[in-house]
Design a protein around this motif. Structure first.
Motif, PDB file in Angstrom:
ATOM      1  N   TYR A  92       0.827  -1.208   0.000  1.00 47.32           N
ATOM      2  CA  TYR A  92       0.000   0.000   0.000  1.00 47.32           C
ATOM      3  C   TYR A  92       0.857   1.251   0.000  1.00 47.32           C
ATOM      4  O   TYR A  92       0.595   2.199  -0.756  1.00 47.32           O
ATOM      5  N   THR A  93       1.895   1.259   0.833  1.00 49.54           N
ATOM      6  CA  THR A  93       2.749   2.445   0.835  1.00 49.54           C
ATOM      7  C   THR A  93       3.542   2.564  -0.461  1.00 49.54           C
ATOM      8  O   THR A  93       3.734   3.659  -0.976  1.00 49.54           O
ATOM      9  N   ARG A  94       3.954   1.423  -1.021  1.00 53.32           N
ATOM     10  CA  ARG A  94       4.627   1.470  -2.317  1.00 53.32           C
ATOM     11  C   ARG A  94       3.744   2.087  -3.375  1.00 53.32           C
ATOM     12  O   ARG A  94       4.175   2.879  -4.216  1.00 53.32           O
ATOM     13  N   MET A  95       2.466   1.718  -3.315  1.00 54.12           N
ATOM     14  CA  MET A  95       1.566   2.232  -4.328  1.00 54.12           C
ATOM     15  C   MET A  95       1.358   3.728  -4.154  1.00 54.12           C
ATOM     16  O   MET A  95       1.245   4.464  -5.131  1.00 54.12           O
ATOM     17  N   GLN A  96       1.346   4.208  -2.901  1.00 56.94           N
ATOM     18  CA  GLN A  96       1.262   5.653  -2.680  1.00 56.94           C
ATOM     19  C   GLN A  96       2.424   6.343  -3.377  1.00 56.94           C
ATOM     20  O   GLN A  96       2.230   7.291  -4.144  1.00 56.94           O
ATOM     21  N   ALA A  97       3.646   5.848  -3.116  1.00 52.46           N
ATOM     22  CA  ALA A  97       4.816   6.486  -3.704  1.00 52.46           C
ATOM     23  C   ALA A  97       4.745   6.452  -5.209  1.00 52.46           C
ATOM     24  O   ALA A  97       4.909   7.469  -5.882  1.00 52.46           O
ATOM     25  N   SER A  98       4.456   5.251  -5.760  1.00 55.55           N
ATOM     26  CA  SER A  98       4.543   5.135  -7.219  1.00 55.55           C
ATOM     27  C   SER A  98       3.479   5.980  -7.900  1.00 55.55           C
ATOM     28  O   SER A  98       3.776   6.704  -8.839  1.00 55.55           O
ATOM     29  N   THR A  99       2.225   5.933  -7.428  1.00 56.28           N
ATOM     30  CA  THR A  99       1.185   6.667  -8.127  1.00 56.28           C
ATOM     31  C   THR A  99       1.444   8.162  -8.104  1.00 56.28           C
ATOM     32  O   THR A  99       1.473   8.818  -9.153  1.00 56.28           O
ATOM     33  N   LYS A 100       1.661   8.709  -6.911  1.00 60.20           N
ATOM     34  CA  LYS A 100       1.811  10.164  -6.826  1.00 60.20           C
ATOM     35  C   LYS A 100       3.047  10.647  -7.556  1.00 60.20           C
ATOM     36  O   LYS A 100       2.984  11.505  -8.428  1.00 60.20           O
ATOM     37  N   SER A 101       4.206  10.036  -7.214  1.00 60.40           N
ATOM     38  CA  SER A 101       5.443  10.606  -7.727  1.00 60.40           C
ATOM     39  C   SER A 101       5.567  10.439  -9.230  1.00 60.40           C
ATOM     40  O   SER A 101       5.942  11.374  -9.922  1.00 60.40           O
ATOM     41  N   LEU A 105      -6.282  -1.639  -8.459  1.00 62.22           N
ATOM     42  CA  LEU A 105      -5.237  -2.590  -8.054  1.00 62.22           C
ATOM     43  C   LEU A 105      -5.133  -2.670  -6.538  1.00 62.22           C
ATOM     44  O   LEU A 105      -4.954  -3.752  -5.964  1.00 62.22           O
ATOM     45  N   MET A 106      -5.312  -1.513  -5.870  1.00 63.82           N
ATOM     46  CA  MET A 106      -5.193  -1.507  -4.421  1.00 63.82           C
ATOM     47  C   MET A 106      -6.347  -2.281  -3.781  1.00 63.82           C
ATOM     48  O   MET A 106      -6.138  -3.059  -2.848  1.00 63.82           O
ATOM     49  N   ARG A 107      -7.552  -2.094  -4.295  1.00 61.68           N
ATOM     50  CA  ARG A 107      -8.670  -2.834  -3.718  1.00 61.68           C
ATOM     51  C   ARG A 107      -8.489  -4.327  -3.967  1.00 61.68           C
ATOM     52  O   ARG A 107      -8.762  -5.151  -3.083  1.00 61.68           O
ATOM     53  N   ALA A 108      -7.991  -4.669  -5.162  1.00 57.94           N
ATOM     54  CA  ALA A 108      -7.771  -6.084  -5.459  1.00 57.94           C
ATOM     55  C   ALA A 108      -6.764  -6.674  -4.487  1.00 57.94           C
ATOM     56  O   ALA A 108      -6.957  -7.773  -3.952  1.00 57.94           O
TER      57      ALA A 108
END
Lengths: 237, 85, 115, 168, 79, 113
Positions: free
Chosen positions: C32-41, C82-85
């Protein structure tokens, strides 16, 4: 063991042909034979800014007709293979519906995908792109609808009408050129127009629009066939 | 001028390598898919950058295709993982 | 000249965030935290470098703006799906997580088994 | 807000698609404009039902004005979000305290909720996972408030006053 | 700028090897999508934007969808 | 230069998947890799050093600085045909799985060699 020996033989052939390629076709050298002719006479003979479009549709237009036929045959093959398949007896596991953002977001993005696909195949003779690319972009839009709204299907009758009309347009334009104007199939009988304007290059844009519709409906049909069993069975909500 | 472009390219290349490393090492499927997502976004930026390098305006159309279609691939896999379809 | 300074500033700003998104992908501990970084940045990075090219060549600006708009429109859709999945198939949360309201949101019985 | 009529929505779809055609071709030549009008009229026949529910009401001047204020604010929040993210990624101690919280929203329309979810996704430390009725499930990288009211004030409050004006 | 392609080709080969060595077939398909992405970039380097666009529009969504539907209808793990 | 090596490596990897692997979907992936490698090889044969794309857009783009258009026209159609052929092969895989209940080609009798 026999497989490994076979693979070894093939690997030898591949390495040998790599060496031969380096000798026979040095990378980056100008090796054009027909290409030179096409590049020199393109503007005068076809009026299309994109030479790849000119080669695909004008100089080699007959090949493209055959290739569209191959595409049709593949789509029909997929349809037939899934038609004869008996219904799966296994109990299908419960279906999960897509979340809110996917549903609303894809509803908003879908019209833009259609518009962008049309942009690609209308400008096929001016910019990169054309009927094949635009058609597959539109088919991806239909795939998006299938993902976001499981349970809804496209209308197959409309799809096959579009497909048939596009095919008839392509073949009819070719035959019209053959029988009335010059004496070659797909003769470019419309005025060439001015380079880099949208109304130029004679019949090439019309043919590319027809190919775009045909490719889009073929791929949408393939996606529909393949997703049918997973989608049509519904699920609970 | 050219040196500035080279530095840009090197920074972005390190990003590509890191994304590929996450695709190799990811402990499960979803982590690999994030790697693909990052790789796609980096590639969109690279398409526009190389259109600038080659000085051809029309190359940007390819970046448009990826910008509009790349998320469908991720969506397909996400729906599969959820047992959707 | 001023055009060039702004353009290259935007390009490098974008490159830094593209790199940062990929680096966060390696360093952060869970999905989840990885996805935060990747999506925003990476979204901001791609946006900024595309607009940088648009500033360097002003006659290309409109098309670069369209690329940026498409990226902004499509990035959140795939990441949320993807996050919900990932959450519903039981990808573990990091041990530093303090609160998890997802179970009551989705309901206890609805959590899918992973294979 | 009730749904707009069919014709109303059709005209709205044509306007949106025509504007995006002009942006795509990036020119005002006469032939491109004519072809674009034809294409957007044709595409809108098939897709006006998907694009919007409230038709031309999205184009009231007051809403466009608020939209024009909202976009720079949104971009500024996005840049702040990324510096925040950069600090959390690069700091050696890695100051994260992740959690999944619920956020309440007052927005009624689908488009408004989508815009709120997208705004939350691209701003500091938060990422929307799902929306059900008027509750958003949000993953937060540094949890400050665990209750629904606190999280709503902290995450959604900034955007909601704009979005209520824009999407009603 | 032609040297930029070295890194991309190495990454492409690594991803191709991964795509046939993963036991999880979906992961193999994800690696295949990344290979298609990089090949599209290489076509742009070779000054073929038409081909790059065809690879982009086919490989971004359709090919991946076909593979995944097949995996969904059969089985996910390679034994 | 490096493009030839990359294309041939892709073909070699795809051939490895087809010959050694026993899973039908892996064989499909190998087929796709061979197709991609061949496309890359054909386009890289047509490349001319310092050339640009064969499109006469605005600006002073002349015919003598363009790359060969013929391999690009070939490859353009080959990619689309490849995708449809992949769909057909996928349909065959699904039917084989329904009939034999496995994807392993050692257990599917008539495909063993």
């Amino acid at each position: 063991m026999i497989r490994k020996i076979t693979y070894g033989i093939f690997l030898g052939i591949i390495v040998l042909s790599l060496v031969l390629f380096f000798v026979a076709f040095p990378f980056g050298k100008n090796k054009m034979a027909v290409g030179k002719y096409y590049l020199k006479n393109d503007i005068k003979q076809t009026g299309a800014a994109n030479v790849v479009t000119a080669v695909t549709l004008d100089y080699r237009g007959f090949d493209t007709l055959g290739e569209v036929t191959v595409l049709f045959a593949a789509a029909a093959g997929v349809a037939i293979l899934f038609y004869v398949l008996e219904e799966d007896k296994k109990k299908r596991e419960r279906q999960v519906y897509p979340n809110f953002i996917v549903r609303v977001g894809s509803r908003i993005i879908f019209p833009f995908i259609l518009l962008f696909g049309s942009y690609i195949f209308i400008h096929g003779h001016l910019t990169p792109g054309g009927g094949f690319q635009g058609g597959s972009i539109i088919a991806s839009g239909f795939l998006l609808l299938y993902l976001a709204y499981p349970g809804e299907r496209v209308n197959r009758n409309k799809l096959s009408i579009v497909e048939g009309l596009a095919g008839i347009t392509f073949a009819g334009l070719g035959l019209w050129g053959l029988f009335t104007q010059g004496n070659s199939f797909l003769f470019n009988f419309l005025p060439k127009g001015q380079l880099n304007m949208i109304f130029s290059a004679g019949i090439l844009p019309i043919i590319y629009i027809a190919i775009g519709f045909k490719v889009a409906s073929e791929f949408a049909g393939i996606v529909d066939d393949m997703m049918c069993e997973a989608v049509c069975s519904g699920g609970e909500k | 001028m050219s040196i500035l472009n080279w530095i840009y390219l090197i920074i972005v290349s390190v990003g590509i390598i890191l994304a590929v490393v996450r695709m190799i090492a990811g402990p499960d499927l979803t982590n690999r898919v994030i790697g693909l997502d990052v790789l796609t976004t980096i590639t969109i930026a690279l398409f526009v950058f190389f259109a600038m390098i080659f000085q051809r305006y029309i190359y940007i159309d390819v970046a448009l295709v990826y910008g509009l279609l790349a998320f469908i691939g991720v969506l397909v896999i996400a729906r599969f993982i959820e047992r959707g379809f | 000249m001023i055009k060039m300074i702004i353009g290259y500033f935007l390009l490098y700003f974008g490159a830094a965030f593209l790199f940062l998104g990929a680096f966060g992908l390696i360093r952060l501990p869970d999905l989840y935290t990885r996805m935060q970084a990747s999506t925003k940045s990476t979204t901001l990075g791609a946006l900024s470098s595309v607009l940088g090219v648009g500033v360097l060549y002003p006659q290309w600006f409109v098309k670069c703006l369209v690329v940026a708009l498409f990226i902004l429109l499509t990035a959140p859709v795939s990441s949320s799906a993807l996050m919900r999945a990932g959450y519903r198939t039981g990808v573990p949360l990091d041990k530093r997580t303090v609160v998890d309201k997802g179970k009551e949101f989705f309901g206890e019985g609805e959590k899918e088994e992973t294979k | 807000m009730e749904k707009a009529g069919k014709f109303n929505r059709y005209i709205f779809a044509v306007i949106v698609l025509y504007v995006s055609w002009i942006l795509l071709t990036a020119t005002f030549r006469k032939d491109e404009l004519i072809v674009g009008l034809i294409v957007s009229l044709l595409v809108a026949i098939g897709t006006y039902d998907y694009l919007s529910e409230y038709g031309l009401r999205h184009l009231y001047p007051k809403r466009l004005w608020y939209l024009a204020i909202y976009i720079p604010y949104y971009l500024w929040e996005m840049i702040l979000a990324n510096f925040d993210m950069a600090y959390r990624v690069l700091a050696p101690s890695m100051p994260i305290k992740p959690g999944i919280v619920e956020v309440h929203t007052d927005l009624k329309t689908d488009t408004g909720k989508l815009a709120l979810a997208n705004s939350i996704t691209l701003t500091p430390g938060t990422l929307t996972m799902d929306v059900k009725d008027d509750t958003l499930l949000v993953h937060w990288i540094y949890v400050k408030e665990e209750t629904v009211e606190g999280a709503t004030r902290e995450i959604g409050g900034r955007f909601e006053k704009f979005l209520k004006e824009i999407f009603g | 700028m032609i040297y930029a392609s070295w890194l991309l080709i190495i990454a492409m080969i690594v991803l191709a090897i991964l795509s046939i060595e993963f036991k999880d077939l979906i992961a193999a398909v994800v690696a295949m999508g990344a290979v298609s992405l990089i090949i599209s970039l290489l076509f742009l380097f070779l000054q073929a934007p038409d081909v790059a666009m065809a690879e982009a529009s086919i490989g971004a969504a359709l090919t991946m969808a076909i593979y995944i539907i097949v995996v969904r209808k059969t089985e996910r793990r390679e034994k | 230069m490096i493009y030839y090596v990359g294309a041939f490596l892709l073909i070699a990897i795809g051939l490895y998947a087809i010959i050694i692997k026993k899973n039908l979907i892996k064989i499909l992936i190998g087929l796709d890799l061979i197709a991609s490698g061949t496309n890359l090889l054909i386009v890289s044969i047509g490349y001319v050093k310092g050339g640009t794309a064969p499109i006469f857009s605005k600006g002073n783009i002349l015919a003598k600085m363009m790359v060969d258009p013929v391999p690009q026209a070939l490859t353009l159609t080959a990619i689309v045909i490849g995708a449809s052929e992949l769909a057909l092969a996928a349909a065959f895989v699904v039917i084989l799985y329904r009939h034999y209940g496995t994807l392993d080609i050692k257990k599917i009798r008539s495909l063993r060699w």
